[in-house]
Design an enzyme around this catalytic site. Sequence first.
Site, PDB file in Angstrom:
ATOM      1  N   GLY A  31       0.864  -1.290  -0.179  1.00 36.57           N
ATOM      2  CA  GLY A  31       0.126  -0.129  -0.070  1.00 36.57           C
ATOM      3  C   GLY A  31       0.763   1.253   0.063  1.00 36.57           C
ATOM      4  O   GLY A  31       0.380   2.192  -0.697  1.00 36.57           O
ATOM      5  N   ASP A  87       0.410   3.541   4.208  1.00 37.58           N
ATOM      6  CA  ASP A  87      -0.651   4.131   3.438  1.00 37.58           C
ATOM      7  C   ASP A  87      -1.683   4.511   4.561  1.00 37.58           C
ATOM      8  O   ASP A  87      -2.340   5.509   4.595  1.00 37.58           O
ATOM      9  CB  ASP A  87      -0.869   3.516   2.473  1.00 37.58           C
ATOM     10  CG  ASP A  87      -1.538   1.915   2.633  1.00 37.58           C
ATOM     11  OD1 ASP A  87      -0.583   1.396   3.480  1.00 37.58           O
ATOM     12  OD2 ASP A  87      -2.442   1.520   1.990  1.00 37.58           O
ATOM     13  N   ASP A 130      -4.664   1.408  10.682  1.00 35.91           N
ATOM     14  CA  ASP A 130      -6.178   0.994  10.968  1.00 35.91           C
ATOM     15  C   ASP A 130      -6.290   0.208  12.322  1.00 35.91           C
ATOM     16  O   ASP A 130      -6.288   0.994  13.352  1.00 35.91           O
ATOM     17  CB  ASP A 130      -6.773   0.046   9.560  1.00 35.91           C
ATOM     18  CG  ASP A 130      -8.104  -0.373   9.489  1.00 35.91           C
ATOM     19  OD1 ASP A 130      -8.466   0.107  10.521  1.00 35.91           O
ATOM     20  OD2 ASP A 130      -8.436  -0.829   8.493  1.00 35.91           O
ATOM     21  N   ARG A 175      -5.432   0.747  -6.705  1.00 35.01           N
ATOM     22  CA  ARG A 175      -4.230   1.336  -6.110  1.00 35.01           C
ATOM     23  C   ARG A 175      -3.673   2.521  -7.256  1.00 35.01           C
ATOM     24  O   ARG A 175      -2.947   3.319  -6.599  1.00 35.01           O
ATOM     25  CB  ARG A 175      -3.118   0.090  -5.980  1.00 35.01           C
ATOM     26  CG  ARG A 175      -3.511  -0.901  -4.919  1.00 35.01           C
ATOM     27  CD  ARG A 175      -1.999  -1.661  -4.900  1.00 35.01           C
ATOM     28  NE  ARG A 175      -2.323  -2.984  -4.197  1.00 35.01           N
ATOM     29  CZ  ARG A 175      -2.465  -3.151  -3.026  1.00 35.01           C
ATOM     30  NH1 ARG A 175      -2.316  -2.236  -2.182  1.00 35.01           N
ATOM     31  NH2 ARG A 175      -2.478  -4.500  -2.505  1.00 35.01           N
TER      32      ARG A 175
HETATM   33  C1  PRP Z   1      -2.687  -2.255   4.794  1.00 38.03           C
HETATM   34  C2  PRP Z   1      -1.856  -1.136   4.978  1.00 38.03           C
HETATM   35  C3  PRP Z   1      -1.326  -1.491   6.327  1.00 38.03           C
HETATM   36  C4  PRP Z   1      -2.277  -2.363   6.962  1.00 38.03           C
HETATM   37  C5  PRP Z   1      -3.058  -1.437   8.181  1.00 38.03           C
HETATM   38  O1  PRP Z   1      -2.008  -3.290   4.282  1.00 38.03           O
HETATM   39  O2  PRP Z   1      -1.058  -0.960   4.139  1.00 38.03           O
HETATM   40  O3  PRP Z   1      -0.062  -2.182   6.354  1.00 38.03           O
HETATM   41  O4  PRP Z   1      -3.437  -2.714   5.961  1.00 38.03           O
HETATM   42  O5  PRP Z   1      -4.038  -2.122   8.856  1.00 38.03           O
HETATM   43  P1  PRP Z   1      -3.795  -2.539  10.389  1.00 38.03           P
HETATM   44  O6  PRP Z   1      -3.632  -1.174  11.118  1.00 38.03           O
HETATM   45  O7  PRP Z   1      -5.343  -2.967  10.605  1.00 38.03           O
HETATM   46  O8  PRP Z   1      -2.978  -3.596  10.571  1.00 38.03           O
HETATM   47  P2  PRP Z   1      -2.939  -4.682   3.588  1.00 38.03           P
HETATM   48  O9  PRP Z   1      -2.937  -5.701   4.568  1.00 38.03           O
HETATM   49  O10 PRP Z   1      -4.124  -4.286   3.131  1.00 38.03           O
HETATM   50  O11 PRP Z   1      -1.981  -4.999   2.286  1.00 38.03           O
HETATM   51  P3  PRP Z   1      -1.296  -4.021   1.256  1.00 38.03           P
HETATM   52  O12 PRP Z   1      -0.377  -2.994   1.609  1.00 38.03           O
HETATM   53  O13 PRP Z   1      -0.489  -4.826   0.487  1.00 38.03           O
HETATM   54  O14 PRP Z   1      -2.729  -3.493   0.656  1.00 38.03           O
END
Ligand code: PRP
Length: 182
Positions: free
Chosen positions: A47, A103, A106, A168
């Site tokens: 991300g 990015d 959460d 993306r």
């Molecule tokens: C997203 C983002 C963070 C994570 C945050 O990655 O890039 O790394 O989720 O979420 P959290 O605070 O609930 O752990 P994702 O797992 O969607 O993978 P990506 O970066 O490949 O999209």
Amino acid sequence: MYNEMENDILKVLFSQEDIARRVAEMGTELAERFQGKKPLFLGVLKGCFVFMSDLVRACPIKSDLEFIAVSSYGNATSSSGRVQITHDVQQDITGRDLIIVEDILDSGNTLYYLLDVLKLRKAASIRICTLLDKPERRAKPIQADYTGFVVPDAFVVGYGLDYNQQYRNLPYIGVLKEEVYR
Ligand code: PRP
């Protein structure tokens, strides 16, 4: 040209211009803070890739960068507490000033785990820089040091953020229509 992704977007939260303005501010702030320290930007894939590339260009100091990839065993809309490194950094981070680039922050599960791992490797300092923060969803006690925008608990995509690996490449950040992921 017709953009076939746009039909799936409920509304634009942050336009390309909003993001450019904020990323420029963040780059300046980081440059002032880390001047002379040659920090290591550590992007969390996938991300981060769009934000990372804009952020490092907005930060005119000596620095280098690395990427780390993690997989968290969750479903499409939320991560779980179980995280695994699938691609690791390619250099020793002992004694380095790290700037973790995300990015979105959460639940905090990903960074909670990563911070644990990175602390064991004896970095001099670790700061978290996230473009988006969704504090309503936090499950772990993680706070960013640098935040682009605080977002509501909606499904956001674009500028690196995906749904099922799609969207993306949208240049802005938008809210996905519910019918797309229901
Ligand atoms: C997203 C983002 C963070 C994570 C945050 O990655 O890039 O790394 O989720 O979420 P959290 O605070 O609930 O752990 P994702 O797992 O969607 O993978 P990506 O970066 O490949 O999209």
